[in-house]
Design a protein around this motif. Sequence first.
Motif, mmCIF file in Angstrom:
data_model
loop_
_atom_site.group_PDB
_atom_site.id
_atom_site.type_symbol
_atom_site.label_atom_id
_atom_site.label_comp_id
_atom_site.label_asym_id
_atom_site.label_seq_id
_atom_site.Cartn_x
_atom_site.Cartn_y
_atom_site.Cartn_z
ATOM 1 N N THR A 118 -24.276 -8.391 -5.183
ATOM 2 C CA THR A 118 -23.888 -7.671 -4.207
ATOM 3 C C THR A 118 -23.990 -8.882 -3.246
ATOM 4 N N GLU A 119 -23.197 -8.245 -1.924
ATOM 5 C CA GLU A 119 -23.407 -8.759 -0.599
ATOM 6 C C GLU A 119 -24.844 -8.663 0.023
ATOM 7 N N ARG A 124 -14.078 -14.640 -0.412
ATOM 8 C CA ARG A 124 -14.564 -13.428 -1.216
ATOM 9 C C ARG A 124 -13.446 -12.746 -1.590
ATOM 10 N N HIS A 142 -17.798 -14.027 -4.807
ATOM 11 C CA HIS A 142 -18.145 -14.530 -3.500
ATOM 12 C C HIS A 142 -17.145 -15.749 -3.196
ATOM 13 N N ASN A 158 -17.488 -18.146 2.852
ATOM 14 C CA ASN A 158 -18.319 -17.115 3.219
ATOM 15 C C ASN A 158 -19.853 -17.460 3.331
ATOM 16 N N ALA A 171 -25.042 -10.298 5.149
ATOM 17 C CA ALA A 171 -24.090 -9.652 4.382
ATOM 18 C C ALA A 171 -22.792 -9.255 4.827
ATOM 19 N N LEU A 178 -20.667 -12.646 4.094
ATOM 20 C CA LEU A 178 -20.576 -12.563 2.902
ATOM 21 C C LEU A 178 -19.421 -11.514 2.364
ATOM 22 N N ALA A 179 -19.213 -10.348 2.963
ATOM 23 C CA ALA A 179 -18.492 -9.587 2.558
ATOM 24 C C ALA A 179 -16.982 -9.831 3.135
#
Length: 265
Positions: A144-145, A173, A184, A188, A206, A209-210
């Motif tokens: 997950t992020e 992403r 991912h 990012n 996070a 990354l998202a």
Amino acid sequence: MNPLFLVLFDDAAIFPPGNVPMSEAVMAYRARLDSPLAPMLGPFVCSLARLDELVAVVAGGPVLRTSLVLPEAGADVSAVQAASTGIDVVSTEGPALPGGGGTRRAYQEVPLGEISATRVAALRDARSRLKIRTGGVRAEAFPTEKDLAGALWSAVRGGVAFKLTAGLHDPIRHRDPMTGFEHHGFLNVIVATAHAVQGGDVGEIAAALADQDGHRVAAAIATIDSGLARQVRSRFVSFGTCSVDEPVYGLLDLGLLPEDLRELA
């Protein structure tokens, strides 16, 4: 070329899901080394189990910079370099490795849930680097992020360089339409690492990354100056990719590489 993209792609073409035959993969890698794409290339990645095959393929040609993936903790690599004519083992990757030392870099793959300040400090003391898995053939292999953000934060704050492996085929992403897996994006990760080296918290990392907006992520990349770029890449060293073409095309589509490189990818 943007310094953020230099020596960024470790060529793992022989690994799944690429599974390119060894001779074909080496030929393609060498062709890129003789092209304007060369500045973006890291080493050719090969498993210890296939090293003899690689040595046979490269025989008589230029020396091949290689990152060697070890199958288990304590694998003996002391005689590899001497026995591997035509191979320059510049780094090793595995589940538990001795300190780097000399010119060979050592990347230790640590399960995401075990990446902590204490574990990172132990890597730093051993002069080892961190290898983080970011994908695979099952949905649960994709962190997950928040989980990946925590790992990046720990690595940056702990002063340890890292590489990523698996799942990073695209700069941004996205959800793969065939598998439904959330991949991912390596851009990012660059932006997230920039937040981390500037003191950002896990929430900020996070969020970076998202982000699935390619134009917004590309704009963020454009704001990273040369000084910050050096800091980012001193931590985020590279990532293994079974296709160098895909990330190059992704950067071209975002306008982050000169268009004349398209015909070379």
